[in-house]
Design a protein around this motif. Structure first.
Motif, PDB file in Angstrom:
ATOM      1  N   ILE A 115      29.850  42.065  36.587  1.00 23.57           N
ATOM      2  CA  ILE A 115      31.276  42.121  36.966  1.00 23.57           C
ATOM      3  C   ILE A 115      31.695  43.410  37.256  1.00 23.57           C
ATOM      4  N   LEU A 116      31.054  44.513  36.826  1.00 29.12           N
ATOM      5  CA  LEU A 116      31.643  45.675  37.224  1.00 29.12           C
ATOM      6  C   LEU A 116      31.248  45.959  38.776  1.00 29.12           C
ATOM      7  N   TYR A 117      29.886  45.632  38.920  1.00 29.30           N
ATOM      8  CA  TYR A 117      29.365  45.772  40.512  1.00 29.30           C
ATOM      9  C   TYR A 117      30.246  44.700  41.442  1.00 29.30           C
ATOM     10  N   LEU A 118      30.567  43.623  40.908  1.00 24.48           N
ATOM     11  CA  LEU A 118      31.506  42.908  41.673  1.00 24.48           C
ATOM     12  C   LEU A 118      32.789  43.430  41.974  1.00 24.48           C
ATOM     13  N   ALA A 121      32.436  45.894  44.784  1.00 24.65           N
ATOM     14  CA  ALA A 121      32.089  45.459  45.956  1.00 24.65           C
ATOM     15  C   ALA A 121      33.005  44.517  46.720  1.00 24.65           C
ATOM     16  N   LEU A 122      33.741  43.693  45.773  1.00 26.38           N
ATOM     17  CA  LEU A 122      34.923  43.046  46.310  1.00 26.38           C
ATOM     18  C   LEU A 122      36.524  43.495  45.961  1.00 26.38           C
ATOM     19  N   ARG A 123      36.391  44.935  46.003  1.00 27.98           N
ATOM     20  CA  ARG A 123      37.756  45.340  45.361  1.00 27.98           C
ATOM     21  C   ARG A 123      38.953  44.850  46.088  1.00 27.98           C
ATOM     22  N   PRO A 124      39.997  44.223  45.716  1.00 30.46           N
ATOM     23  CA  PRO A 124      41.005  43.708  46.145  1.00 30.46           C
ATOM     24  C   PRO A 124      41.882  44.708  46.713  1.00 30.46           C
ATOM     25  N   GLU A 125      42.668  44.143  47.857  1.00 29.12           N
ATOM     26  CA  GLU A 125      43.637  45.123  48.446  1.00 29.12           C
ATOM     27  C   GLU A 125      45.096  45.065  47.739  1.00 29.12           C
ATOM     28  N   GLU A 126      45.274  43.964  47.187  1.00 24.56           N
ATOM     29  CA  GLU A 126      46.410  43.941  46.295  1.00 24.56           C
ATOM     30  C   GLU A 126      46.153  43.098  45.271  1.00 24.56           C
ATOM     31  N   GLY A 127      47.104  42.944  44.327  1.00 27.41           N
ATOM     32  CA  GLY A 127      47.146  42.229  42.967  1.00 27.41           C
ATOM     33  C   GLY A 127      47.569  42.610  41.890  1.00 27.41           C
ATOM     34  N   LEU A 128      48.188  41.869  40.875  1.00 24.68           N
ATOM     35  CA  LEU A 128      48.934  42.697  39.903  1.00 24.68           C
ATOM     36  C   LEU A 128      47.998  42.081  38.496  1.00 24.68           C
ATOM     37  N   SER A 135      40.010  39.773  42.426  1.00 33.01           N
ATOM     38  CA  SER A 135      40.923  38.798  42.776  1.00 33.01           C
ATOM     39  C   SER A 135      40.712  37.416  42.559  1.00 33.01           C
ATOM     40  N   HIS A 136      41.835  36.620  42.593  1.00 34.77           N
ATOM     41  CA  HIS A 136      41.724  35.115  42.123  1.00 34.77           C
ATOM     42  C   HIS A 136      40.411  34.698  42.640  1.00 34.77           C
ATOM     43  N   GLY A 137      40.535  34.762  44.181  1.00 35.62           N
ATOM     44  CA  GLY A 137      39.295  33.922  44.939  1.00 35.62           C
ATOM     45  C   GLY A 137      37.936  34.581  44.045  1.00 35.62           C
ATOM     46  N   ALA A 138      37.835  35.928  43.980  1.00 39.93           N
ATOM     47  CA  ALA A 138      36.380  36.247  43.575  1.00 39.93           C
ATOM     48  C   ALA A 138      35.967  35.636  42.263  1.00 39.93           C
ATOM     49  N   MET A 139      37.319  35.703  41.486  1.00 41.21           N
ATOM     50  CA  MET A 139      36.957  34.997  39.844  1.00 41.21           C
ATOM     51  C   MET A 139      36.663  33.659  40.111  1.00 41.21           C
ATOM     52  N   VAL A 140      37.319  32.784  41.011  1.00 40.50           N
ATOM     53  CA  VAL A 140      36.893  31.379  40.974  1.00 40.50           C
ATOM     54  C   VAL A 140      35.313  31.333  41.518  1.00 40.50           C
ATOM     55  N   ALA A 141      35.053  32.000  42.722  1.00 34.82           N
ATOM     56  CA  ALA A 141      33.876  32.118  43.194  1.00 34.82           C
ATOM     57  C   ALA A 141      32.879  32.300  42.174  1.00 34.82           C
ATOM     58  N   ILE A 142      33.012  33.123  41.249  1.00 34.91           N
ATOM     59  CA  ILE A 142      32.133  33.501  40.182  1.00 34.91           C
ATOM     60  C   ILE A 142      32.000  32.620  39.191  1.00 34.91           C
ATOM     61  N   PHE A 143      33.128  32.090  38.654  1.00 37.01           N
ATOM     62  CA  PHE A 143      33.225  31.527  37.293  1.00 37.01           C
ATOM     63  C   PHE A 143      33.005  29.799  37.595  1.00 37.01           C
ATOM     64  N   LEU A 318      34.999  44.130  30.810  1.00 40.72           N
ATOM     65  CA  LEU A 318      34.218  43.684  29.580  1.00 40.72           C
ATOM     66  C   LEU A 318      34.467  42.164  29.118  1.00 40.72           C
ATOM     67  N   HIS A 319      35.838  42.011  29.081  1.00 46.88           N
ATOM     68  CA  HIS A 319      36.104  40.480  28.820  1.00 46.88           C
ATOM     69  C   HIS A 319      35.428  39.311  29.684  1.00 46.88           C
ATOM     70  N   LEU A 320      35.721  39.618  31.030  1.00 45.58           N
ATOM     71  CA  LEU A 320      35.100  38.716  31.969  1.00 45.58           C
ATOM     72  C   LEU A 320      33.814  38.768  31.732  1.00 45.58           C
ATOM     73  N   GLY A 321      32.870  39.734  31.583  1.00 44.11           N
ATOM     74  CA  GLY A 321      31.427  39.966  31.560  1.00 44.11           C
ATOM     75  C   GLY A 321      30.898  38.946  30.166  1.00 44.11           C
ATOM     76  N   PHE A 322      31.875  39.110  29.258  1.00 44.68           N
ATOM     77  CA  PHE A 322      31.417  38.435  28.152  1.00 44.68           C
ATOM     78  C   PHE A 322      31.554  36.899  28.060  1.00 44.68           C
ATOM     79  N   VAL A 323      32.549  36.336  28.716  1.00 42.23           N
ATOM     80  CA  VAL A 323      32.986  35.127  29.175  1.00 42.23           C
ATOM     81  C   VAL A 323      31.796  34.596  30.022  1.00 42.23           C
ATOM     82  N   LEU A 324      31.365  35.431  30.960  1.00 41.77           N
ATOM     83  CA  LEU A 324      30.227  35.112  31.989  1.00 41.77           C
ATOM     84  C   LEU A 324      28.976  34.671  31.184  1.00 41.77           C
TER      85      LEU A 324
END
Ligand code: HEM
Ligand code: SF4
Ligand code: SF4
Length: 352
Positions: A115-118, A121-128, A135-143, A318-324
């Motif tokens: 997750i740290l690497y992604l 590599a896929l650092r979003p240009e904007e987002g809260l 980004s939301h798109g990257a999360m969907v593509a991974i999960f 950390l959280h997304l890595g554990f969920v993955l």
């Protein structure tokens, strides 16, 4: 499946079938008395029906030093774990993550690193909030694949189990009966509702059943929170981060608390219980699985608590890595027990 283990389980089950003292304890004994001979598949089904409440061990007059040396909870736990490994697809992983806590820890660390690497590599240009990290798109593509692949692997495994134990086409009534038993964990309640003998030896306690219910319902609430967030994002165009009085948080915060408290409680009970009445060689893998559940919940809660602070990027990874890691290991870790136990309860409902 180890032939010695299944042979030993058959020996013990045959003694129980002659004795029948424990008839009212759980669903295993009525299932035993419906048969005279036990094929390997019958023993596998009994093993998945057993909830390891340990009541029969403490009631039994044939435990060691008696020459019959009965220890039904332990031998059924061994057969159960072997059956998950035999039906797993692909097969090799199950042996690894069921028995090795170190393997689970390494897999979690690799998932966090991925997750740290992604995120780099896929650092979003904007987002809260955490969308500023991934980004939301990257999360969907991974999960999406990380969720769907394990489900497909479990479906294949369960199909193998169902065929092996001679299951008939599933009717709604059987599934409803199985879900009812699972929701109440009836077989952990000691037959008369007095509780089980897991951590208090020959004294009764309902702690394991209650803590498991906290884990189960906490997990379902977290799942419902994620589903609510998905519907809000796609159907309502309402994007995260969400405030406290929104469905994802109203479901997710209590869900995470229940899951964390339940899992930590189950880990504590595990340190008090006699390892020799379960699959002792799998203790490390089981403990790592319980702690992994607690970590998934605690990192999720911490991420929410840290909203707006500099800790968000680290806690997101950390959280997304554990969920993955948790998702990917589901078919091969102790997590698979829920699916097999449901199948065993449904198969049992067919035989009544
Ligand atoms: C589908 C219904 C489920 C049933 C019938 C079920 C049943 C059981 C039973 C009988 C045990 C005690 C015996 C054993 O250790 O194998 C157990 C343990 C456990 N279950 Fe479940 N379970 C279900 C779903 C879940 C879910 C969804 C979770 C978590 C998300 C979960 C988490 C745990 C944990 C953490 C333990 C303790 C493991 C240990 O002490 O090693 N269960 N479950
Ligand atoms: S566990 Fe012991 S007491 Fe219970 S039915 Fe089997 S042999 Fe009899
Ligand atoms: S350990 Fe409990 S659930 Fe398993 S066979 Fe014995 S009484 Fe039944």
């Amino acid at each position: 499946m180890s032939l010695d283990t299944i042979q030993e389980a058959r020996r013990q089950v045959e003694i129980c079938n002659a004795c029948r003292y424990c008839e009212g304890y759980c669903a295993v004994f009525p299932a035993i008395t419906r048969q005279k001979a036990f094929a390997d598949a019958d023993i596998t089904q009994l093993a998945n029906l057993c909830h390891n409440c340990r009541g029969c061990y403490y009631a039994c007059q044939y435990t060691e030093p008696h020459e019959f040396a009965l220890n039904l909870p332990a031998v059924l736990a061994e057969v159960r774990a072997d059956s998950w490994q035999d039906h797993a697809w692909p097969r090799g992983f199950a042996g690894l993550f069921q028995k090795s806590g170190a393997a689970i820890a390494v897999a979690l660390a690799l998932a966090v690193a991925a997750i740290l690497y992604l995120a780099q590599a896929l650092r979003p240009e904007e987002g809260l909030g955490f969308y500023a990290v991934l980004s939301h798109g990257a999360m969907v593509a991974i999960f999406a694949p990380a969720f769907l692949f394990p489900l497909a692997a479990i479906a294949l495994s369960l199909r193998g189990y169902w065929r092996a134990v001679g299951g008939a086409p599933l009717r709604a009534a059987h599934l409803i009966a199985a879900l009812g038993d699972a929701a109440k964990l009836r077989n952990l309640s000691g037959g008369q509702g007095q509780g089980c003998n897991f951590e208090q030896e020959d004294r009764f306690s309902d702690a394991r059943r209650r803590l498991h219910q906290a884990v189960l319902y906490g997990f379902l609430l977290c799942f419902a929170a994620t589903s609510a967030g998905t519907v809000m994002h796609y159907a309502l165009g309402w994007e995260a981060p969400y405030g406290l009085f929104t469905p994802p948080k109203l479901l997710g915060v209590p869900g995470g608390m229940l899951l964390a408290a339940g899992a930590l409680g189950l880990a504590w009970l595990k340190t008090r219980a006699d390892r020799a009445l379960g699959a002792a060689r799998l203790w490390g893998g089981e403990m790592a699985f319980v702690l992994m559940l607690a970590l998934v919940a605690l990192t999720g809660l911490a991420l929410y608590a840290a909203t707006g602070t500099v800790l968000v990027p680290a806690l997101t990874a950390l959280h997304l890595g554990f969920v993955l890691g948790f998702f990917l290991m589901t078919p091969y870790s102790k997590m698979v027990h829920g699916f097999y136990r449901l199948a065993a309860l449904a198969r049992d409902a067919q035989g009544k």
